[in-house]
Design a protein around this motif. Structure first.
Motif, mmCIF file in Angstrom:
data_model
loop_
_atom_site.group_PDB
_atom_site.id
_atom_site.type_symbol
_atom_site.label_atom_id
_atom_site.label_comp_id
_atom_site.label_asym_id
_atom_site.label_seq_id
_atom_site.Cartn_x
_atom_site.Cartn_y
_atom_site.Cartn_z
ATOM 1 N N THR A 101 0.185 -1.215 -0.191
ATOM 2 C CA THR A 101 0.079 0.677 -0.053
ATOM 3 C C THR A 101 0.859 1.249 -0.007
ATOM 4 N N PRO A 102 0.606 1.968 -0.993
ATOM 5 C CA PRO A 102 1.867 3.651 -0.944
ATOM 6 C C PRO A 102 1.311 4.679 0.667
ATOM 7 N N ILE A 103 2.591 4.620 0.905
ATOM 8 C CA ILE A 103 2.157 5.634 1.892
ATOM 9 C C ILE A 103 2.803 7.026 0.875
ATOM 10 N N MET A 104 1.806 8.049 0.948
ATOM 11 C CA MET A 104 1.738 8.955 0.035
ATOM 12 C C MET A 104 1.651 10.592 1.586
ATOM 13 N N GLU A 234 2.846 19.352 6.917
ATOM 14 C CA GLU A 234 2.572 18.065 6.366
ATOM 15 C C GLU A 234 1.741 16.853 6.543
ATOM 16 N N VAL A 235 0.856 16.066 5.489
ATOM 17 C CA VAL A 235 -0.146 15.560 5.666
ATOM 18 C C VAL A 235 0.112 14.362 4.861
ATOM 19 N N ILE A 236 0.047 13.403 5.368
ATOM 20 C CA ILE A 236 0.172 11.268 4.933
ATOM 21 C C ILE A 236 -1.103 10.466 4.382
ATOM 22 N N LEU A 237 -1.183 9.860 4.336
ATOM 23 C CA LEU A 237 -1.767 9.276 4.362
ATOM 24 C C LEU A 237 -1.574 7.687 3.416
ATOM 25 N N GLN A 238 -2.883 6.794 3.436
ATOM 26 C CA GLN A 238 -1.945 5.356 2.472
ATOM 27 C C GLN A 238 -3.286 5.483 1.656
ATOM 28 N N ALA A 239 -2.765 5.147 0.288
ATOM 29 C CA ALA A 239 -3.433 5.065 -1.171
ATOM 30 C C ALA A 239 -4.082 3.343 -1.360
ATOM 31 N N SER A 240 -5.617 3.786 -1.892
ATOM 32 C CA SER A 240 -5.413 2.821 -2.326
ATOM 33 C C SER A 240 -5.795 2.718 -3.679
ATOM 34 N N ASP A 241 -5.953 1.531 -4.607
ATOM 35 C CA ASP A 241 -4.996 0.919 -6.322
ATOM 36 C C ASP A 241 -6.346 2.775 -6.644
ATOM 37 N N ARG A 253 2.848 12.593 -3.372
ATOM 38 C CA ARG A 253 3.840 11.955 -3.701
ATOM 39 C C ARG A 253 4.325 10.534 -2.903
ATOM 40 N N THR A 254 4.480 8.955 -4.081
ATOM 41 C CA THR A 254 4.618 8.725 -2.790
ATOM 42 C C THR A 254 6.499 7.914 -1.930
ATOM 43 N N ILE A 255 6.224 7.873 -0.238
ATOM 44 C CA ILE A 255 7.156 7.894 -0.342
ATOM 45 C C ILE A 255 7.835 6.447 0.562
ATOM 46 N N GLY A 256 6.509 5.517 0.731
ATOM 47 C CA GLY A 256 7.045 4.172 0.551
ATOM 48 C C GLY A 256 5.905 3.348 0.507
ATOM 49 N N HIS A 257 5.618 2.453 1.841
ATOM 50 C CA HIS A 257 4.686 1.395 1.528
ATOM 51 C C HIS A 257 4.323 0.833 2.651
ATOM 52 N N TYR A 258 3.640 0.867 2.917
ATOM 53 C CA TYR A 258 3.031 -0.799 4.027
ATOM 54 C C TYR A 258 2.977 -2.166 3.557
#
Length: 267
Positions: A101-104, A234-241, A253-258
């Motif tokens: 899952t992308p961390i954005m 900063e604002v962060i989220l976990q993105a679905s497809d 922007r994507t900074i990592g993944h879970y």
């Protein structure tokens, strides 16, 4: 501190806030935590284990073996530590599930959003085919919209309606530490929590019959902008497809993944 660690700390702080607000369980250990809202739902934001980039893996394994195995548990960890985490938790019956899952992250307000205040605000999203006329940031004068948000969250995230209602029925969402945005009377909604100098965007949802109208983008932009208005850096989220392209258009922007692990198969 890495960007992923900063984002993870915001998620942990958010979960702590939520569990406190609803009377759930939250236990923090070295580099990980366990939380449980006390429902039958296995949504990792309501019951689960969050593992950071520098966990005590022996303690993780020990805690997992003591969990109630009649329940489904999900564990999230940054992809960079997924391999050692997988080895540590395999004896407790946890296996990898799904795709990363992308961390954005976003570190400045989205240019398409106007400044947002409590109440109602005009908002234009240039990336959408058709934007809603307005997005409402729920306050004490529009608290009835929390019920509409609960219905949309329940539908889109496959949650029982009473669970979603319990989740939004607490003073947290009307405080300066959180907010709920609703578009078109509840056709779309999103939740924001503020912690550790960061905003966290969660449960961005649009009813299936209203998708493609720019509603999800509008509520996401409104809450993102509100987080910066309230002093976040900063604002962060976990993105679905489904959501990732929307967030990219807003500047995330994507900074990592879970990676996710569970002791049960997905239904």
């Amino acid at each position: 501190m890495s960007e992923v660690t900063g984002a993870h700390e915001q998620l942990v702080a958010t979960i702590r806030q939520r569990m406190t607000a609803v009377g759930g369980r939250f236990t923090e250990y070295r580099g990980f935590c366990v939380h449980d809202m006390g429902t039958e739902v296995a949504d990792v934001h309501l019951r689960g284990i969050l593992v950071g980039e520098d966990p005590d893996l022996d303690q993780v394994a020990q805690v997992l073996t003591g969990l109630d195995t009649s329940l489904k548990w999900n564990l999230l960890c940054p992809a960079g530590v997924a391999e050692p985490v997988a080895r540590a938790i395999a004896p407790a019956g946890f296996e990898p599930k799904g795709t990363p899952t992308p961390i954005m992250s976003l570190q400045s307000p989205p240019p398409a959003a106007t400044c947002v205040d409590e109440g109602q605000t005009k908002l234009t999203d240039a990336s959408a085919d058709r934007s809603p006329d307005s997005v409402t940031i729920v306050d004490e004068d529009s608290v009835e919209l929390l019920g509409a948000a609960a219905s949309t969250i329940a539908e889109c995230f496959n949650l029982p309606r009473p669970v979603a209602q319990r989740f939004v029925d607490n003073p947290l969402w009307l405080s300066d530490r959180a907010a709920v945005a609703v578009a078109d009377g509840g056709a779309s909604c999103a939740l924001l929590t503020l912690a550790e100098g960061r905003g966290g965007l969660y449960y961005v949802a649009t009813r299936e019959d209203r998708r493609g109208e720019g509603l999800g983008s509008a509520v996401a932009a409104a809450l993102t902008n509100l987080a910066f208005e309230r002093g976040c850096h900063e604002v962060i989220l976990q993105a679905s497809d489904l959501g990732e392209p929307v967030y990219r258009r807003l500047g995330y922007r994507t900074i990592g993944h879970y990676r996710r692990f569970s002791n049960r198969d997905d239904e």
